[in-house]
Write a protein that holds these residues in place. Structure first.
Motif, PDB file in Angstrom:
ATOM      1  N   ALA A 111       2.807  -4.467 -15.137  1.00 44.75           N
ATOM      2  CA  ALA A 111       2.921  -5.690 -14.330  1.00 44.75           C
ATOM      3  C   ALA A 111       4.352  -5.877 -13.843  1.00 44.75           C
ATOM      4  O   ALA A 111       4.603  -6.211 -12.675  1.00 44.75           O
ATOM      5  N   LEU A 112       5.292  -5.630 -14.755  1.00 46.72           N
ATOM      6  CA  LEU A 112       6.695  -5.760 -14.370  1.00 46.72           C
ATOM      7  C   LEU A 112       7.056  -4.746 -13.287  1.00 46.72           C
ATOM      8  O   LEU A 112       7.794  -5.050 -12.339  1.00 46.72           O
ATOM      9  N   LEU A 113       6.506  -3.538 -13.405  1.00 44.64           N
ATOM     10  CA  LEU A 113       6.770  -2.519 -12.386  1.00 44.64           C
ATOM     11  C   LEU A 113       6.206  -2.940 -11.025  1.00 44.64           C
ATOM     12  O   LEU A 113       6.803  -2.666  -9.988  1.00 44.64           O
ATOM     13  N   ILE A 114       5.040  -3.596 -11.033  1.00 41.43           N
ATOM     14  CA  ILE A 114       4.489  -4.099  -9.770  1.00 41.43           C
ATOM     15  C   ILE A 114       5.480  -5.068  -9.136  1.00 41.43           C
ATOM     16  O   ILE A 114       5.796  -4.981  -7.945  1.00 41.43           O
ATOM     17  N   VAL A 115       5.985  -5.988  -9.950  1.00 44.00           N
ATOM     18  CA  VAL A 115       6.906  -6.993  -9.423  1.00 44.00           C
ATOM     19  C   VAL A 115       8.157  -6.325  -8.844  1.00 44.00           C
ATOM     20  O   VAL A 115       8.588  -6.625  -7.730  1.00 44.00           O
ATOM     21  N   ALA A 161       1.081   2.168  -0.475  1.00 41.78           N
ATOM     22  CA  ALA A 161       1.674   1.010   0.188  1.00 41.78           C
ATOM     23  C   ALA A 161       2.338   1.419   1.491  1.00 41.78           C
ATOM     24  O   ALA A 161       2.165   0.757   2.530  1.00 41.78           O
ATOM     25  N   SER A 162       3.094   2.529   1.471  1.00 44.89           N
ATOM     26  CA  SER A 162       3.796   2.875   2.706  1.00 44.89           C
ATOM     27  C   SER A 162       2.830   3.397   3.768  1.00 44.89           C
ATOM     28  O   SER A 162       2.951   3.034   4.942  1.00 44.89           O
ATOM     29  N   CYS A 163       1.851   4.202   3.362  1.00 45.70           N
ATOM     30  CA  CYS A 163       0.877   4.678   4.361  1.00 45.70           C
ATOM     31  C   CYS A 163       0.094   3.510   4.950  1.00 45.70           C
ATOM     32  O   CYS A 163      -0.079   3.415   6.175  1.00 45.70           O
ATOM     33  N   THR A 190      -2.955   3.551 -10.169  1.00 47.54           N
ATOM     34  CA  THR A 190      -1.824   2.917  -9.514  1.00 47.54           C
ATOM     35  C   THR A 190      -1.255   1.908 -10.508  1.00 47.54           C
ATOM     36  O   THR A 190      -1.797   1.734 -11.598  1.00 47.54           O
ATOM     37  N   LEU A 191      -0.182   1.232 -10.113  1.00 48.60           N
ATOM     38  CA  LEU A 191       0.388   0.254 -11.039  1.00 48.60           C
ATOM     39  C   LEU A 191      -0.607  -0.861 -11.331  1.00 48.60           C
ATOM     40  O   LEU A 191      -0.730  -1.312 -12.463  1.00 48.60           O
ATOM     41  N   SER A 192      -1.346  -1.307 -10.292  1.00 51.67           N
ATOM     42  CA  SER A 192      -2.250  -2.420 -10.590  1.00 51.67           C
ATOM     43  C   SER A 192      -3.461  -1.978 -11.403  1.00 51.67           C
ATOM     44  O   SER A 192      -3.909  -2.729 -12.263  1.00 51.67           O
ATOM     45  N   THR A 193      -3.962  -0.768 -11.187  1.00 52.21           N
ATOM     46  CA  THR A 193      -5.066  -0.346 -12.051  1.00 52.21           C
ATOM     47  C   THR A 193      -4.563  -0.155 -13.486  1.00 52.21           C
ATOM     48  O   THR A 193      -5.284  -0.431 -14.437  1.00 52.21           O
ATOM     49  N   SER A 194      -3.317   0.281 -13.639  1.00 48.80           N
ATOM     50  CA  SER A 194      -2.762   0.418 -14.993  1.00 48.80           C
ATOM     51  C   SER A 194      -2.640  -0.943 -15.668  1.00 48.80           C
ATOM     52  O   SER A 194      -2.869  -1.068 -16.875  1.00 48.80           O
ATOM     53  N   THR A 195      -2.252  -1.956 -14.888  1.00 43.61           N
ATOM     54  CA  THR A 195      -2.155  -3.306 -15.446  1.00 43.61           C
ATOM     55  C   THR A 195      -3.530  -3.787 -15.887  1.00 43.61           C
ATOM     56  O   THR A 195      -3.705  -4.359 -16.960  1.00 43.61           O
ATOM     57  N   ASP A 209       1.474  -6.577  -0.234  1.00 46.28           N
ATOM     58  CA  ASP A 209       0.083  -6.876  -0.550  1.00 46.28           C
ATOM     59  C   ASP A 209      -0.635  -5.668  -1.141  1.00 46.28           C
ATOM     60  O   ASP A 209      -1.424  -5.807  -2.077  1.00 46.28           O
ATOM     61  N   VAL A 210      -0.381  -4.493  -0.587  1.00 44.12           N
ATOM     62  CA  VAL A 210      -1.056  -3.285  -1.090  1.00 44.12           C
ATOM     63  C   VAL A 210      -0.572  -2.971  -2.509  1.00 44.12           C
ATOM     64  O   VAL A 210      -1.358  -2.578  -3.370  1.00 44.12           O
ATOM     65  N   ILE A 211       0.715  -3.169  -2.753  1.00 44.65           N
ATOM     66  CA  ILE A 211       1.242  -2.922  -4.102  1.00 44.65           C
ATOM     67  C   ILE A 211       0.514  -3.795  -5.117  1.00 44.65           C
ATOM     68  O   ILE A 211       0.206  -3.369  -6.219  1.00 44.65           O
ATOM     69  N   LYS A 212       0.200  -5.039  -4.726  1.00 44.41           N
ATOM     70  CA  LYS A 212      -0.443  -5.970  -5.658  1.00 44.41           C
ATOM     71  C   LYS A 212      -1.960  -5.806  -5.707  1.00 44.41           C
ATOM     72  O   LYS A 212      -2.610  -6.304  -6.617  1.00 44.41           O
ATOM     73  N   GLU A 213      -2.542  -5.125  -4.726  1.00 47.82           N
ATOM     74  CA  GLU A 213      -3.999  -5.098  -4.574  1.00 47.82           C
ATOM     75  C   GLU A 213      -4.692  -4.445  -5.775  1.00 47.82           C
ATOM     76  O   GLU A 213      -4.268  -3.427  -6.272  1.00 47.82           O
ATOM     77  N   LEU A 214      -5.792  -5.030  -6.217  1.00 44.68           N
ATOM     78  CA  LEU A 214      -6.531  -4.418  -7.328  1.00 44.68           C
ATOM     79  C   LEU A 214      -7.971  -3.998  -7.013  1.00 44.68           C
ATOM     80  O   LEU A 214      -8.303  -2.815  -7.143  1.00 44.68           O
ATOM     81  N   PRO A 215      -8.858  -4.916  -6.600  1.00 40.82           N
ATOM     82  CA  PRO A 215     -10.291  -4.566  -6.580  1.00 40.82           C
ATOM     83  C   PRO A 215     -10.661  -3.406  -5.656  1.00 40.82           C
ATOM     84  O   PRO A 215     -11.483  -2.565  -6.045  1.00 40.82           O
ATOM     85  N   LEU A 216     -10.070  -3.331  -4.482  1.00 39.19           N
ATOM     86  CA  LEU A 216     -10.374  -2.222  -3.569  1.00 39.19           C
ATOM     87  C   LEU A 216      -9.966  -0.898  -4.199  1.00 39.19           C
ATOM     88  O   LEU A 216     -10.699   0.087  -4.182  1.00 39.19           O
ATOM     89  N   THR A 217      -8.760  -0.890  -4.744  1.00 39.69           N
ATOM     90  CA  THR A 217      -8.216   0.316  -5.340  1.00 39.69           C
ATOM     91  C   THR A 217      -9.081   0.767  -6.502  1.00 39.69           C
ATOM     92  O   THR A 217      -9.376   1.951  -6.660  1.00 39.69           O
TER      93      THR A 217
END
Lengths: 348, 523
Positions: B500-504, B327-329, B479-484, B461-469
């Motif tokens: 999911a909670l960690l993503i939020v 996300a930061s990069c 990542t958190l979203s792939t774990s979710t 947005d990057v923190i929430k992103e799933l399909p690209l990752t």
């Protein structure tokens, strides 16, 4: 403010270990042995089994988990340089597609041939089924006589009008069921079946398989089409929201005509450009072994492909069934036809 | 002479960068030339009409819901003193921390046909609410995404119109007529810009629409690709999607035509309504917040407490680190590029088509961007290396994020730059400054808050992103979203609640910075 902002990436880099990039292998493998897996399956069971394989053989298993179609595209784009050794998908159709796109290679293994029945693997050895799920009918025990249904076609009878629960045709499990019907009875009969189901639906298709089962518990419909392991998992669940459905659900193993219950598999094959062929075959062999087959059955409530392995107790209660012996290679070949029939029948 | 050549070289370099970022979209746009579409006639008759219809309807419902929530709340938190105003000011942004697909699953678990609240209602009131349909999904998306409109609207109300509002007040306008006849028309460009981002989010969603059984252009792309085994038709549907976005962009552009750009940068004065009104406003804001953020979070937290101990905490910490790093990069890189593009837009004679095209990435589903990225990187990876150097590298993943989220970076910058009077540039030009110098010394310092704010939005947005990752990541990289997704993808929503909670929580962090940043300029 400013400083804290710029600390963020540094902080992140500090706490996230650098990911192992797909290390290119020299022609003669040196150092620790490894096998690279692309998989669509995201079950904890698989992780446990991979760890068990590593412990047993000393071969490290590296995994990328992503959706089928994207995974195939990634392999195709990586071409001869693809680091993928084993491809695992949760749909026989996708394995067939991978074979026809030249992404897999044939492998011969006496052990795999012995463990996996011939209709559950590719005739030429490009892929092998590892676990099996049946697409069954769950019914509300309080409202349905189980004897009244013995085939999928029974659900299209007028008595089930407004009673049938099923998810959208976007889902591959529905697509492969219809593909199997096309293979047996031709497109006309398959389309008539889809139209009959649309006419009898309790509601517009929505949610996943589990949602159809929960709807049974709420009395929204009385019969639901779902995959066996979702039922097994529901039966094993302690979640309060699922208890109502758990109490009323019974299972019928319907037949496609006289051919038996539709099954699909999760399976794997050795990648065309695998750099660790030996390790790849070892992994597939391990996954077909008694230990792994029991793991799939217990952990994920799937049916083992290897004959003689016990099924999970939640599924055992529902009895045994006659599996459709159609070679699953047909599912991939007819998938597009099935989708078109769904569209024509108006099944969302 | 030399400086003119240098300027031209600089412009070309920026255009080249834009073309590079537009690459995956060009793969989609040129697909009729390189990918056959054997099922196109089936798609054209059976899918496209229904999908276009449902897409537009979904978009309309989501937009109306979001506007009805975002604009009035933005107005009251800037214009009135009422209990809890400061807290509401930032808390109303919180729903943005929820990834849409997680929000959609959670809402279904609460208010679907077998949802806990639905069942309670059926037993106690005799009415059974159900959100699991097109209308319900539109409202759910509106509830999650309204902050995209709330943020720019509030900024505009707070800073962009105090003189006009004072004048209208002198002329006797107040209350609702001040809001509807003065404030909303003045804030229209800001509101439309936010609505554009929201629309693109709605258009690219796949997880939620699939679950709700809605047929949109995006589900059509996947149905063609995976179901019909016809990638070509899928990509052509992608072109339809891009045309739709182009129309939306044109509407947004037109809405700006007669807009006043001269902003006075004075904060709008707040008034103190009567005690009764103060509490009505409080109740309104509180109920929005309770419904949009409170309910889903209550469910997620409730589940997370139950399954907390079943999670592999070490793996989660690892995933958190990866998410934060990406996300930061991605935020830094995207904003560097967005800033360059902003310079080009301000000081180029014509606007750059490549930059316009690169901005469309936000409307395209992540998996399709991933596909375009892989098609571009493929030839290089297949050449004589020892292994693929691009696909599966963090670098390519970051590139894909840039393609996908560029609009989130550029839109706020373009907007903020428009409110800087041209006279500033002209004065500096008269004094002999070069364009780059003007940008660096005048435009950029004034843009600083917008740059930081946009960076925070990209990070969220990057923190929430799933399909690209999911598809572009290296081996053993969670990542958190792939774990979710590991759990949500197999219908085990309760197990998915902890990541999911960690993503939020993770997404709240940049949102918090964003609020402090905006708060400083608006308060």
């Amino acid at each position: 403010m400013n400083r804290s902002l710029f600390l963020m990436p540094a902080l992140a880099l500090a706490c996230g270990d650098p990911a192992p990039s797909p290390t290119p292998e020299p022609a003669v493998p040196v150092g620790p042995r490894e096998v690279n897996v692309y998989t669509h399956r995201h079950y904890d069971t698989d992780k446990v089994l991979f760890d068990a394989f590593s412990a047993k053989t000393g071969i490290t298993v590296n995994v990328i988990m992503a959706d089928d179609d994207e995974v195939l595209e990634r392999m195709a784009q990586e071409g001869a340089n693809s680091p993928c050794d084993v491809l695992i998908t949760a749909d026989a159709g996708r394995l067939g597609l991978a074979k026809s796109r030249g992404l897999l290679q044939a492998s011969t293994s006496k052990l795999l041939q012995a463990n996996v029945p011939s209709s559950l693997r590719d005739p030429e050895g490009y892929w092998y089924g590892l676990t099996m799920r049946a697409r069954v009918i769950a019914y509300n025990k309080e409202k349905v006589e189980p004897g009244s249904i013995s085939t999928y076609a029974d659900l299209t009878k007028p008595q089930w009008k407004g009673k049938v629960l099923v998810r959208s045709s976007e889902n591959v499990y529905n697509q492969s069921l219809l593909a199997a019907m096309i293979a047996h009875d031709g497109p006309e009969a398959a389309k008539a079946w889809a139209q009959g189901i649309v006419k009898n639906m309790a509601r517009a298709p929505q949610g996943g398989d589990t949602d159809q089962l929960l709807a049974l518990g709420e009395g929204i419909g009385t019969v639901a089409i779902a995959n066996s392991y979702y039922i097994g998992k529901l039966m094993a669940s302690d979640e309060p929201e699922k208890q109502k459905a758990k109490a009323v659900i019974g299972v019928i193993f319907p037949s496609i005509g006289v051919h038996g219950t539709h099954v699909n598999i999760s399976g794997g094959g050795v990648a065309k450009h695998a750099k660790h062929v030996e390790e790849a075959i070892a992994l597939l062999e391990f996954l077909s072994s008694d230990e792994a087959q029991t793991g799939f059955a217990e952990g994920n409530k799937e049916y083992p492909v290897k004959p003689g392995i016990a099924v999970a107790k939640e599924l055992e209660a529902f009895g045994t069934f006659q599996r459709d012996s159609l070679n699953l290679e047909a599912l991939g070949r007819l998938n597009a036809d099935a989708v078109k029939l769904f569209d024509e029948a108006g099944w969302r | 002479m030399v400086s003119a050549m240098r300027a031209r070289a600089g412009r070309s370099a920026i255009s080249l960068l834009a073309i590079l970022l537009a690459g995956p979209l060009l793969v989609v746009l040129t697909s009729p030339l390189h990918t056959a579409a054997p099922e196109w006639s089936h798609v054209l008759t059976n899918l496209l009409p229904v999908q276009t219809g449902e897409t537009l309807l979904l978009l309309a419902i989501a937009l109306v819901t979001a506007l009805l929530i975002a604009v009035p709340t933005a107005w009251v938190v800037t214009m009135f003193e009422f209990p809890g105003r400061r807290v509401f000011g930032w808390a109303l942004v919180l729903p943005l921390a929820l990834p849409t697909y997680i929000a959609a699953y959670t809402w279904a678990a609460l208010l679907g046909p077998t949802g806990s609240i639905s069942i309670w209602c059926a037993e106690h009131i005799g009415l059974k609410p159900n959100v699991l349909n097109l209308g319900g999904l539109g409202i759910v998306l509106g509830l999650v995404l309204y902050p995209y409109i709330y943020l720019p609207a509030r900024a505009m109300f707070a800073r962009g119109m105090s003189v006009q509002i004072e004048a209208a007040r002198t002329l006797g306008a107040s209350g609702f007529s001040l809001f509807m006849r003065v404030a909303v028309p003045l804030a229209r460009p800001a509101i439309t810009a936010g609505a554009l981002l929201l629309s693109m989010e709605v258009l690219n969603d796949y997880g939620a629409v699939k679950y709700y059984g809605v047929r949109t252009l995006t589900t059509g792309m996947f149905r063609s690709w995976g179901g019909l085994r016809d990638l070509g038709s899928g990509l052509r549907i992608g072109i339809v999607l891009l045309v739709l976005v182009a129309v939306l962009l044109w509407i947004e552009h037109r809405s700006r035509r007669h807009a006043s750009t001269a902003t006075d940068q004075l904060p709008t004065k707040r008034s103190l309504p009567s005690a009764g009104s103060r509490w009505i406003i409080f109740a309104g804001c509180a109920s929005v917040l309770l419904v949009a953020a409170g309910l889903p979070l209550w469910k997620i937290i409730g589940d997370a407490i139950v399954v907390w101990n079943m999670n592999d905490h070490g793996a989660l910490v690892n995933a958190l680190g990866h998410t934060a790093m990406l996300a930061s990069c991605a935020a830094i890189i995207t904003l560097l590029i967005a800033t360059l593009f902003t310079f080009r837009e301000r000081h180029g004679r014509r606007s750059d088509m490549a930059i316009r095209a690169a901005n469309l990435g936000y409307a395209i589903p992540g998996a399709v961007i991933a596909l375009g990225t892989m098609v571009l990187a493929g030839p290089l990876d297949r050449s004589n290396w020892t292994g693929p150097v691009l696909i599966g590298s963090i670098g390519l993943l970051l590139y894909a994020y840039c393609v996908r989220f560029l609009a989130v970076g550029t839109q706020p910058l373009f907007g903020a730059l428009r409110s800087q009077p041209r006279t500033l540039d002209e004065a500096a030009l008269m004094l002999g400054a070069s364009n780059w110098r003007i940008f660096r010394r005048i435009n950029l310092p004034l843009l600083r808050p917008a740059v930081l704010a946009a960076a925070m939005l990209v990070a969220v947005d990057v923190i929430k992103e799933l399909p690209l990752t999911l598809i572009l990541r290296p081996f053993n990289f969670e990542t958190l979203s792939t774990s979710t997704y590991r759990f949500a993808g197999i219908e085990q929503l309760r197990e998915a609640s902890v990541p999911a909670l960690l993503i939020v929580l993770c997404a709240m962090l940049p949102l918090f910075f964003l609020e402090r940043l905006l708060g400083r300029t608006e308060r």
